[in-house]
Design a protein around this motif. Sequence first.
Motif, PDB file in Angstrom:
ATOM      1  N   SER A   7       8.785  18.110 -17.336  1.00 19.27           N
ATOM      2  CA  SER A   7       9.835  18.607 -17.784  1.00 19.27           C
ATOM      3  C   SER A   7      10.845  18.745 -16.567  1.00 19.27           C
ATOM      4  O   SER A   7      10.452  18.976 -15.414  1.00 19.27           O
ATOM      5  N   VAL A   8      12.083  18.035 -16.547  1.00 19.32           N
ATOM      6  CA  VAL A   8      13.078  18.010 -15.851  1.00 19.32           C
ATOM      7  C   VAL A   8      14.193  18.826 -15.962  1.00 19.32           C
ATOM      8  O   VAL A   8      14.914  18.645 -17.031  1.00 19.32           O
ATOM      9  N   THR A   9      14.669  20.006 -15.100  1.00 14.78           N
ATOM     10  CA  THR A   9      15.474  20.819 -15.474  1.00 14.78           C
ATOM     11  C   THR A   9      16.764  20.504 -14.415  1.00 14.78           C
ATOM     12  O   THR A   9      16.535  20.679 -13.338  1.00 14.78           O
ATOM     13  N   ASP A  10      17.732  20.082 -14.808  1.00 13.99           N
ATOM     14  CA  ASP A  10      18.813  19.897 -13.962  1.00 13.99           C
ATOM     15  C   ASP A  10      19.558  21.165 -13.779  1.00 13.99           C
ATOM     16  O   ASP A  10      19.453  22.405 -14.220  1.00 13.99           O
ATOM     17  N   PRO A  11      20.625  21.274 -12.826  1.00 16.26           N
ATOM     18  CA  PRO A  11      21.283  22.394 -12.187  1.00 16.26           C
ATOM     19  C   PRO A  11      22.023  23.119 -13.375  1.00 16.26           C
ATOM     20  O   PRO A  11      22.272  24.361 -13.097  1.00 16.26           O
TER      21      PRO A  11
ATOM     22  N   THR B  12      19.615  10.658 -13.522  1.00 15.02           N
ATOM     23  CA  THR B  12      20.434  11.898 -13.138  1.00 15.02           C
ATOM     24  C   THR B  12      21.774  11.938 -13.382  1.00 15.02           C
ATOM     25  O   THR B  12      22.292  11.011 -13.998  1.00 15.02           O
ATOM     26  N   SER B  13      22.255  13.147 -13.438  1.00 13.02           N
ATOM     27  CA  SER B  13      23.668  13.639 -13.961  1.00 13.02           C
ATOM     28  C   SER B  13      24.669  14.166 -12.958  1.00 13.02           C
ATOM     29  O   SER B  13      25.124  13.517 -12.212  1.00 13.02           O
ATOM     30  N   ILE B  14      24.402  15.433 -12.717  1.00 10.71           N
ATOM     31  CA  ILE B  14      25.296  16.073 -11.795  1.00 10.71           C
ATOM     32  C   ILE B  14      24.651  16.345 -10.489  1.00 10.71           C
ATOM     33  O   ILE B  14      23.495  16.228 -10.172  1.00 10.71           O
ATOM     34  N   GLU B  15      25.248  16.675  -9.570  1.00  9.55           N
ATOM     35  CA  GLU B  15      24.843  17.038  -8.281  1.00  9.55           C
ATOM     36  C   GLU B  15      24.066  18.556  -8.245  1.00  9.55           C
ATOM     37  O   GLU B  15      24.336  19.390  -9.233  1.00  9.55           O
ATOM     38  N   GLY B  16      23.161  18.710  -7.336  1.00  7.35           N
ATOM     39  CA  GLY B  16      22.258  19.830  -7.166  1.00  7.35           C
ATOM     40  C   GLY B  16      21.007  19.479  -7.232  1.00  7.35           C
ATOM     41  O   GLY B  16      20.502  18.562  -6.898  1.00  7.35           O
ATOM     42  N   THR B  17      20.046  20.752  -7.204  1.00 10.21           N
ATOM     43  CA  THR B  17      18.498  20.598  -7.350  1.00 10.21           C
ATOM     44  C   THR B  17      17.921  20.484  -8.527  1.00 10.21           C
ATOM     45  O   THR B  17      18.387  21.342  -9.408  1.00 10.21           O
ATOM     46  N   TYR B  18      17.145  19.525  -8.712  1.00  9.83           N
ATOM     47  CA  TYR B  18      16.548  19.449 -10.125  1.00  9.83           C
ATOM     48  C   TYR B  18      14.861  19.925  -9.789  1.00  9.83           C
ATOM     49  O   TYR B  18      14.541  19.669  -8.941  1.00  9.83           O
ATOM     50  N   LEU B  19      14.480  20.707 -10.998  1.00  9.51           N
ATOM     51  CA  LEU B  19      13.378  21.223 -10.871  1.00  9.51           C
ATOM     52  C   LEU B  19      12.333  20.326 -11.703  1.00  9.51           C
ATOM     53  O   LEU B  19      12.541  19.954 -13.057  1.00  9.51           O
ATOM     54  N   VAL B  20      11.220  19.916 -11.315  1.00 11.62           N
ATOM     55  CA  VAL B  20      10.385  19.132 -11.971  1.00 11.62           C
ATOM     56  C   VAL B  20       9.002  20.129 -12.311  1.00 11.62           C
ATOM     57  O   VAL B  20       8.404  20.555 -11.354  1.00 11.62           O
ATOM     58  N   ASP B  21       8.479  20.210 -13.437  1.00  9.54           N
ATOM     59  CA  ASP B  21       7.202  20.789 -13.798  1.00  9.54           C
ATOM     60  C   ASP B  21       6.550  19.848 -14.448  1.00  9.54           C
ATOM     61  O   ASP B  21       6.690  19.116 -15.405  1.00  9.54           O
ATOM     62  N   ILE B  22       5.250  19.799 -13.947  1.00 10.44           N
ATOM     63  CA  ILE B  22       4.217  18.717 -14.582  1.00 10.44           C
ATOM     64  C   ILE B  22       2.986  19.389 -14.937  1.00 10.44           C
ATOM     65  O   ILE B  22       2.407  20.442 -14.212  1.00 10.44           O
TER      66      ILE B  22
ATOM     67  N   ALA C 150      -6.941  16.698 -18.293  1.00  9.66           N
ATOM     68  CA  ALA C 150      -8.088  15.950 -18.579  1.00  9.66           C
ATOM     69  C   ALA C 150      -9.430  16.496 -18.632  1.00  9.66           C
ATOM     70  O   ALA C 150      -9.407  17.670 -18.226  1.00  9.66           O
ATOM     71  N   GLU C 151     -10.534  15.561 -18.561  1.00  9.57           N
ATOM     72  CA  GLU C 151     -11.610  16.351 -18.735  1.00  9.57           C
ATOM     73  C   GLU C 151     -11.975  17.135 -17.286  1.00  9.57           C
ATOM     74  O   GLU C 151     -11.919  16.689 -16.284  1.00  9.57           O
ATOM     75  N   GLY C 152     -12.171  18.477 -17.462  1.00  7.34           N
ATOM     76  CA  GLY C 152     -12.277  19.168 -16.347  1.00  7.34           C
ATOM     77  C   GLY C 152     -11.174  19.641 -15.559  1.00  7.34           C
ATOM     78  O   GLY C 152     -11.410  20.557 -14.711  1.00  7.34           O
ATOM     79  N   ILE C 153     -10.015  19.359 -16.087  1.00 12.49           N
ATOM     80  CA  ILE C 153      -8.908  19.863 -15.234  1.00 12.49           C
ATOM     81  C   ILE C 153      -7.668  20.332 -16.462  1.00 12.49           C
ATOM     82  O   ILE C 153      -7.496  19.636 -17.310  1.00 12.49           O
ATOM     83  N   ASN C 154      -7.041  21.249 -15.855  1.00 20.09           N
ATOM     84  CA  ASN C 154      -5.711  21.779 -16.702  1.00 20.09           C
ATOM     85  C   ASN C 154      -4.927  22.180 -15.778  1.00 20.09           C
ATOM     86  O   ASN C 154      -4.929  23.496 -15.440  1.00 20.09           O
ATOM     87  N   THR C 155      -4.197  21.695 -15.017  1.00 14.90           N
ATOM     88  CA  THR C 155      -3.290  22.044 -13.765  1.00 14.90           C
ATOM     89  C   THR C 155      -1.967  21.874 -13.962  1.00 14.90           C
ATOM     90  O   THR C 155      -1.387  20.967 -14.512  1.00 14.90           O
ATOM     91  N   ASN C 156      -1.180  22.679 -13.504  1.00 14.15           N
ATOM     92  CA  ASN C 156       0.513  22.614 -13.182  1.00 14.15           C
ATOM     93  C   ASN C 156       0.814  22.266 -11.879  1.00 14.15           C
ATOM     94  O   ASN C 156       0.068  22.729 -10.843  1.00 14.15           O
ATOM     95  N   PHE C 157       1.883  21.613 -11.848  1.00 10.33           N
ATOM     96  CA  PHE C 157       2.416  21.310 -10.572  1.00 10.33           C
ATOM     97  C   PHE C 157       4.141  21.611 -10.553  1.00 10.33           C
ATOM     98  O   PHE C 157       4.698  21.026 -11.532  1.00 10.33           O
ATOM     99  N   THR C 158       4.617  22.109  -9.650  1.00  7.39           N
ATOM    100  CA  THR C 158       6.020  22.234  -9.564  1.00  7.39           C
ATOM    101  C   THR C 158       6.686  21.799  -8.456  1.00  7.39           C
ATOM    102  O   THR C 158       6.112  22.023  -7.192  1.00  7.39           O
ATOM    103  N   THR C 159       7.856  20.772  -8.359  1.00  6.22           N
ATOM    104  CA  THR C 159       8.497  20.561  -7.029  1.00  6.22           C
ATOM    105  C   THR C 159       9.834  20.270  -7.543  1.00  6.22           C
ATOM    106  O   THR C 159      10.192  20.655  -8.634  1.00  6.22           O
ATOM    107  N   THR C 160      10.659  19.925  -6.412  1.00  4.04           N
ATOM    108  CA  THR C 160      12.054  19.623  -6.814  1.00  4.04           C
ATOM    109  C   THR C 160      12.600  18.197  -6.176  1.00  4.04           C
ATOM    110  O   THR C 160      11.852  17.643  -5.311  1.00  4.04           O
ATOM    111  N   PHE C 161      13.743  17.814  -6.711  1.00  2.00           N
ATOM    112  CA  PHE C 161      14.582  16.844  -6.023  1.00  2.00           C
ATOM    113  C   PHE C 161      15.816  16.834  -6.004  1.00  2.00           C
ATOM    114  O   PHE C 161      16.195  17.706  -7.032  1.00  2.00           O
TER     115      PHE C 161
END
Length: 543
Positions: free
Chosen positions: A194-198, A226-236, A240-251
């Motif tokens: 998911s990508v959340t805009d400003p 992209t659309s507007i200026e600002g910081t975008y939040l990325v949640d991934i 898979a077999e043996g993993i179920n993990t979340n990761f968060t970053t921004t651009f």
Amino acid sequence: LPTNATNTEIPEFDESVSVIPSNGTSTEILPANATIITPYLTKMKDSYLLTEDVEFEFEYYTDENLNKTGKVIKKYNKPVQHDKWEEQDTKITIEVFDPHGDKILLNSEFDEIREGKLNIKLLSEGDHKPGIYKIKTTLTKNGETFTTESEFAWGLVSLNTKKSIYRPGETAEFVIVVLNSEGHPVCDANLSMSVTDPNSLVAKLSSVDGITANAECGLYDAEYITSIEGTYLVDINAVAEGINTNFTTTFDVSSFFEFDIIRTAQSKVDPTKNPNSFDVRIDIESFVGDKVVEIKESIPSVFEVATNANVQTKGDTKILTWNKQLVGDKAYVEYSYSIPLEFPQLYALGPIEINYGDLQTFTEARPWFVAADPISLVATSGITQFTSADPTRTYSVNSITDTIILAVIGTHGGAVSSGVSSNLDGAFTLGRASGTTPQVEIWWLAPSTTGSHTITYTNAATDGMTEIIEFAGVNEDSIGNTAADSGSDGTPTTTINISTADSWAITVEYDQWNNPSVITGGMTQINQNQVGGGTKSNMQTTR
């Protein structure tokens, strides 16, 4: 005392406090030394980049327990302690274990938030492997010892963006790197993003809509407009077999930024292919008007590098420095690097720093991550001779993700096995060289569980050799062509049609006087014998 009274010793009690509420009812508070110790270790995130410090909150006095003692809860401002916390009758130590369960040394910081509550930070320094790590805390308080454990993912999911910063309306190009709990690339991860805009508008992408698997195992591609200026939040989220993990970053998206940085580099490398050399190009465009800039790139100190930059080593980092004259406000720098033959690994390149003007610095928004994990030989059972039909082998499987097991048999005379039975999945023959003496055969099996497995070669001849070989880093769902030939004295050969690029051919050779030998893509050799009387069979599997 009265003359007939007994002199009774009155016991001493620790001071307790009573609070008189407005309703006049007295509520007794526990003695101050009766605070209940209940240790908790809470990770602040599920998954961290290898370049990020890992943070935990360690609490052994809850707010409720402190309230019962009548103590005032207040924030402390004590000096940070390193690698342990120690004061009066309290000591806290930690142990960290890598994905293989081996204890490792990490620098750490302890910062007390209030009595009974601390922030513990594991510093991202040095060369750490991606995977699932375990942290164990030991609290010694008033002569009692308490231990707590927790796990955290370090480097399992990372994100590369082609540009450091985007302008409104530009398409952000993502390369997602997914590794399993042992740090190996995952070929068939189920991703949601998911990508959340400003303005808090959310765009959703997934493996069935917007995220596609790259030709390289473990890499996944996605795009977002992209659309507007600002910081975008990325949640991934990666499953898979043996993993179920979340990761968060921004651009970031901005109409103006001082420098545009475009990095051209691989997200996954294979140093076992010659040459062990990988190119990086960094294009820079300036919007500040300066004609001369200083560009600095950071790479791991274990890299060998070929470049026209000035190279300095500081700790675990090599710093590459160029002084560049801009032409038309543009410049580029290049270098090539080679890496140690140690797998799996995840390395960070950058971030780039640009020094310009009057002691001003512009820093690339994020490092670029490179995964290194070619097909690798995990283990073998060793070669065992059999002298009766239906020989069996017991083998302990190490991993189940992107792993294949090869059950190899060679006979001095008579037919090779007509089948292989085990509690592993998908047993079928990949190649057979028969019609001469001796004969050899490879059976392919996909493990679904780790641990001990028994493999039986049915209807085999009564004289020969067997071996079990485990390979990791392969796409077990994509088997290519096979070929088999009866050999001859000296150096037996066979020919295989490689149908898929970026593949490995695995060859098994057996000779009637010696042992089977295995050659994996020319990379790893086990008991290779080049003697007469041999036959050869091989297979191909896509990485």
